[in-house]
Design a protein around this motif. Structure first.
Motif, PDB file in Angstrom:
ATOM      1  N   ASN A   1       0.825  -1.202   0.000  1.00 21.69           N
ATOM      2  CA  ASN A   1       0.000   0.000   0.000  1.00 21.69           C
ATOM      3  C   ASN A   1       0.866   1.262   0.000  1.00 21.69           C
ATOM      4  O   ASN A   1       0.448   2.320  -0.470  1.00 21.69           O
ATOM      5  CB  ASN A   1      -0.902  -0.026   1.237  1.00 21.69           C
ATOM      6  CG  ASN A   1      -1.848   1.151   1.308  1.00 21.69           C
ATOM      7  OD1 ASN A   1      -2.935   1.117   0.762  1.00 21.69           O
ATOM      8  ND2 ASN A   1      -1.436   2.211   1.997  1.00 21.69           N
ATOM      9  N   ALA A   2       2.098   1.143   0.528  1.00 20.00           N
ATOM     10  CA  ALA A   2       3.017   2.284   0.611  1.00 20.00           C
ATOM     11  C   ALA A   2       4.265   2.028  -0.234  1.00 20.00           C
ATOM     12  O   ALA A   2       5.388   2.278   0.201  1.00 20.00           O
ATOM     13  CB  ALA A   2       3.399   2.552   2.061  1.00 20.00           C
ATOM     14  N   SER A   3       4.079   1.534  -1.437  1.00 25.38           N
ATOM     15  CA  SER A   3       5.211   1.220  -2.307  1.00 25.38           C
ATOM     16  C   SER A   3       5.882   2.497  -2.799  1.00 25.38           C
ATOM     17  O   SER A   3       5.291   3.582  -2.808  1.00 25.38           O
ATOM     18  CB  SER A   3       4.741   0.386  -3.499  1.00 25.38           C
ATOM     19  OG  SER A   3       3.749   1.081  -4.234  1.00 25.38           O
ATOM     20  N   SER A   4       7.137   2.352  -3.227  1.00 27.58           N
ATOM     21  CA  SER A   4       7.898   3.505  -3.720  1.00 27.58           C
ATOM     22  C   SER A   4       7.370   4.005  -5.054  1.00 27.58           C
ATOM     23  O   SER A   4       7.498   5.188  -5.371  1.00 27.58           O
ATOM     24  CB  SER A   4       9.377   3.123  -3.862  1.00 27.58           C
ATOM     25  OG  SER A   4       9.886   2.576  -2.672  1.00 27.58           O
ATOM     26  N   PHE A   5       6.811   3.107  -5.847  1.00 25.30           N
ATOM     27  CA  PHE A   5       6.253   3.448  -7.151  1.00 25.30           C
ATOM     28  C   PHE A   5       4.751   3.165  -7.145  1.00 25.30           C
ATOM     29  O   PHE A   5       4.289   2.270  -6.430  1.00 25.30           O
ATOM     30  CB  PHE A   5       6.914   2.619  -8.263  1.00 25.30           C
ATOM     31  CG  PHE A   5       8.381   2.877  -8.446  1.00 25.30           C
ATOM     32  CD1 PHE A   5       8.814   3.873  -9.310  1.00 25.30           C
ATOM     33  CD2 PHE A   5       9.324   2.123  -7.769  1.00 25.30           C
ATOM     34  CE1 PHE A   5      10.172   4.108  -9.490  1.00 25.30           C
ATOM     35  CE2 PHE A   5      10.682   2.348  -7.941  1.00 25.30           C
ATOM     36  CZ  PHE A   5      11.106   3.348  -8.802  1.00 25.30           C
ATOM     37  N   PRO A   6       3.982   3.882  -7.950  1.00 28.00           N
ATOM     38  CA  PRO A   6       2.550   3.579  -8.055  1.00 28.00           C
ATOM     39  C   PRO A   6       2.336   2.165  -8.593  1.00 28.00           C
ATOM     40  O   PRO A   6       3.154   1.643  -9.356  1.00 28.00           O
ATOM     41  CB  PRO A   6       2.036   4.636  -9.045  1.00 28.00           C
ATOM     42  CG  PRO A   6       3.069   5.714  -9.046  1.00 28.00           C
ATOM     43  CD  PRO A   6       4.371   5.050  -8.769  1.00 28.00           C
TER      44      PRO A   6
ATOM     45  N   ARG B   1      -4.046  -3.295   0.345  1.00 29.62           N
ATOM     46  CA  ARG B   1      -4.700  -2.048   0.728  1.00 29.62           C
ATOM     47  C   ARG B   1      -4.947  -2.032   2.229  1.00 29.62           C
ATOM     48  O   ARG B   1      -5.514  -2.962   2.796  1.00 29.62           O
ATOM     49  CB  ARG B   1      -6.042  -1.897   0.000  1.00 29.62           C
ATOM     50  CG  ARG B   1      -6.864  -0.688   0.429  1.00 29.62           C
ATOM     51  CD  ARG B   1      -6.195   0.619   0.076  1.00 29.62           C
ATOM     52  NE  ARG B   1      -6.932   1.772   0.585  1.00 29.62           N
ATOM     53  CZ  ARG B   1      -6.495   3.021   0.523  1.00 29.62           C
ATOM     54  NH1 ARG B   1      -5.321   3.277  -0.040  1.00 29.62           N
ATOM     55  NH2 ARG B   1      -7.210   4.015   1.007  1.00 29.62           N
ATOM     56  N   TYR B   2      -4.465  -0.971   2.897  1.00 24.18           N
ATOM     57  CA  TYR B   2      -4.811  -0.733   4.292  1.00 24.18           C
ATOM     58  C   TYR B   2      -6.157  -0.018   4.311  1.00 24.18           C
ATOM     59  O   TYR B   2      -6.279   1.100   3.798  1.00 24.18           O
ATOM     60  CB  TYR B   2      -3.760   0.141   4.976  1.00 24.18           C
ATOM     61  CG  TYR B   2      -2.643  -0.635   5.638  1.00 24.18           C
ATOM     62  CD1 TYR B   2      -2.847  -1.267   6.856  1.00 24.18           C
ATOM     63  CD2 TYR B   2      -1.389  -0.718   5.048  1.00 24.18           C
ATOM     64  CE1 TYR B   2      -1.824  -1.971   7.475  1.00 24.18           C
ATOM     65  CE2 TYR B   2      -0.362  -1.418   5.657  1.00 24.18           C
ATOM     66  CZ  TYR B   2      -0.586  -2.042   6.870  1.00 24.18           C
ATOM     67  OH  TYR B   2       0.422  -2.736   7.474  1.00 24.18           O
ATOM     68  N   ALA B   3      -7.138  -0.658   4.882  1.00 22.11           N
ATOM     69  CA  ALA B   3      -8.472  -0.067   4.902  1.00 22.11           C
ATOM     70  C   ALA B   3      -8.501   1.177   5.783  1.00 22.11           C
ATOM     71  O   ALA B   3      -7.878   1.215   6.849  1.00 22.11           O
ATOM     72  CB  ALA B   3      -9.487  -1.083   5.412  1.00 22.11           C
TER      73      ALA B   3
ATOM     74  N   ARG C   1     -12.284   3.009  -2.175  1.00 17.71           N
ATOM     75  CA  ARG C   1     -12.894   2.686  -3.463  1.00 17.71           C
ATOM     76  C   ARG C   1     -11.999   3.135  -4.615  1.00 17.71           C
ATOM     77  O   ARG C   1     -11.813   2.404  -5.599  1.00 17.71           O
ATOM     78  CB  ARG C   1     -14.267   3.351  -3.560  1.00 17.71           C
ATOM     79  CG  ARG C   1     -15.046   2.969  -4.807  1.00 17.71           C
ATOM     80  CD  ARG C   1     -16.414   3.634  -4.844  1.00 17.71           C
ATOM     81  NE  ARG C   1     -17.264   3.160  -3.751  1.00 17.71           N
ATOM     82  CZ  ARG C   1     -17.601   3.898  -2.695  1.00 17.71           C
ATOM     83  NH1 ARG C   1     -17.147   5.139  -2.580  1.00 17.71           N
ATOM     84  NH2 ARG C   1     -18.379   3.406  -1.758  1.00 17.71           N
ATOM     85  N   GLU C   2     -11.431   4.332  -4.500  1.00 16.21           N
ATOM     86  CA  GLU C   2     -10.570   4.843  -5.568  1.00 16.21           C
ATOM     87  C   GLU C   2      -9.322   3.979  -5.735  1.00 16.21           C
ATOM     88  O   GLU C   2      -8.906   3.671  -6.857  1.00 16.21           O
ATOM     89  CB  GLU C   2     -10.176   6.290  -5.258  1.00 16.21           C
ATOM     90  CG  GLU C   2     -11.347   7.268  -5.303  1.00 16.21           C
ATOM     91  CD  GLU C   2     -10.947   8.645  -4.818  1.00 16.21           C
ATOM     92  OE1 GLU C   2      -9.748   8.821  -4.478  1.00 16.21           O
ATOM     93  OE2 GLU C   2     -11.813   9.538  -4.771  1.00 16.21           O
ATOM     94  N   ALA C   3      -8.714   3.579  -4.608  1.00 21.34           N
ATOM     95  CA  ALA C   3      -7.500   2.759  -4.679  1.00 21.34           C
ATOM     96  C   ALA C   3      -7.795   1.378  -5.253  1.00 21.34           C
ATOM     97  O   ALA C   3      -7.034   0.851  -6.072  1.00 21.34           O
ATOM     98  CB  ALA C   3      -6.884   2.634  -3.287  1.00 21.34           C
ATOM     99  N   LEU C   4      -8.909   0.786  -4.848  1.00 25.71           N
ATOM    100  CA  LEU C   4      -9.260  -0.542  -5.350  1.00 25.71           C
ATOM    101  C   LEU C   4      -9.609  -0.503  -6.835  1.00 25.71           C
ATOM    102  O   LEU C   4      -9.230  -1.397  -7.596  1.00 25.71           O
ATOM    103  CB  LEU C   4     -10.432  -1.104  -4.543  1.00 25.71           C
ATOM    104  CG  LEU C   4     -10.156  -1.363  -3.057  1.00 25.71           C
ATOM    105  CD1 LEU C   4     -11.399  -1.920  -2.375  1.00 25.71           C
ATOM    106  CD2 LEU C   4      -8.987  -2.316  -2.878  1.00 25.71           C
ATOM    107  N   ASP C   5     -10.317   0.534  -7.253  1.00 27.78           N
ATOM    108  CA  ASP C   5     -10.657   0.666  -8.675  1.00 27.78           C
ATOM    109  C   ASP C   5      -9.393   0.821  -9.514  1.00 27.78           C
ATOM    110  O   ASP C   5      -9.264   0.215 -10.590  1.00 27.78           O
ATOM    111  CB  ASP C   5     -11.580   1.863  -8.886  1.00 27.78           C
ATOM    112  CG  ASP C   5     -12.980   1.619  -8.341  1.00 27.78           C
ATOM    113  OD1 ASP C   5     -13.311   0.441  -8.086  1.00 27.78           O
ATOM    114  OD2 ASP C   5     -13.726   2.601  -8.155  1.00 27.78           O
TER     115      ASP C   5
ATOM    116  N   VAL D   1      -6.520  -7.173   1.563  1.00 24.21           N
ATOM    117  CA  VAL D   1      -6.921  -6.131   2.508  1.00 24.21           C
ATOM    118  C   VAL D   1      -6.303  -6.434   3.869  1.00 24.21           C
ATOM    119  O   VAL D   1      -6.544  -7.491   4.452  1.00 24.21           O
ATOM    120  CB  VAL D   1      -8.455  -6.048   2.630  1.00 24.21           C
ATOM    121  CG1 VAL D   1      -8.842  -4.955   3.629  1.00 24.21           C
ATOM    122  CG2 VAL D   1      -9.075  -5.768   1.264  1.00 24.21           C
ATOM    123  N   THR D   2      -5.489  -5.512   4.360  1.00 23.52           N
ATOM    124  CA  THR D   2      -4.872  -5.645   5.678  1.00 23.52           C
ATOM    125  C   THR D   2      -5.770  -4.948   6.693  1.00 23.52           C
ATOM    126  O   THR D   2      -6.024  -3.747   6.577  1.00 23.52           O
ATOM    127  CB  THR D   2      -3.466  -5.022   5.693  1.00 23.52           C
ATOM    128  OG1 THR D   2      -2.668  -5.651   4.678  1.00 23.52           O
ATOM    129  CG2 THR D   2      -2.804  -5.215   7.046  1.00 23.52           C
TER     130      THR D   2
END
Length: 224
Positions: free
Chosen positions: A156-161, A177-179, A187-191, A203-204
């Motif tokens: 979820n916190a990677s150096s690159f997108p 994804r950290y909820a 929703r935006e991150a999952l999409d 999902v963590t």
């Protein structure tokens, strides 16, 4: 004074008896044989690259060649790191025993998870800030994972997108994804992950740690 009373006054007290038993056990070679008081890691020299056999051999070299903040972020655990030590001890008790008389070609390590076939039940766990360790960061990790068809879970916190990592190679790639409390960011991150081709969303549900006692000790010593 009778013999019984005299023996009682001059004999061992309960406290002395327990202390004597403790001294005997502490000096017993059987007790010392249970755990090495000077484990290998406490007197290990720096090994050459041609001598390294596992990641623990590499750790002293890593610590000596990166900033302290980078090493601590890679090595630390939450709060007092008690769980980290317990996990390490638990894994030390796991033993892989080879089966005698079994042809290696007949061994099948493949499995299936969430409908995805895997050559083995080994995956790359989500690990953030990999670019601190190498300029390629998660890009290089993903390229390496695809050479063995190993599934990589992007942090979820990677150096690159995630989208940039997905473009680097063609292999199994999941997204962590950290909820959060707010639904829209989730929703935006999952999409975005699904649009980039994420096969599975991990999902963590535990909260990201906010207290690291290691950081407190470093600051007290004039560190970061």
């Amino acid at each position: 004074m009778g013999k019984a009373e005299h023996a009682w006054r001059r004999g061992f007290s309960r406290r002395q008896a327990i202390a004597g038993l403790g001294s005997f056990l502490a000096a017993s070679p059987l007790l010392h044989a249970q755990r090495d008081p000077w484990p290998l890691g406490s007197h290990r020299r720096f090994m050459g690259f041609d001598e390294i056999r596992d990641v623990f051999d590499f750790e002293p070299l890593f610590r000596a060649n990166v900033p302290l903040s980078t090493y601590d972020y890679s090595a630390h655990g939450t709060e007092s790191e008690f769980t980290l030590y317990r996990n390490r001890d638990a894994f030390d008790w796991v033993q892989l025993v080879g089966g005698g008389g079994v042809a290696p070609a007949a061994v099948d390590t493949s499995t299936e998870l969430f409908g995805h076939a895997m050559p083995s039940p080994i995956m790359l766990a989500p690990t953030s800030r990999q670019r601190d360790l190498h300029p390629d960061g998660e890009l290089g990790m993903y390229r390496a994972a695809t050479t063995t068809a190993t599934t990589m879970i992007v942090s979820n916190a990677s150096s690159f997108p995630y989208t940039r990592i997905a473009e680097e190679a063609d292999g199994p790639l999941w997204y962590q994804r950290y909820a959060t409390r707010e639904l829209d960011p989730n929703r935006e991150a999952l999409d975005a992950g699904q649009e980039a081709g994420a096969q599975t969303i991990v999902v963590t549900i535990d909260q990201q740690a906010t207290l690291y006692e290691r950081d407190l000790h470093v600051r007290h010593l004039g560190g970061r």
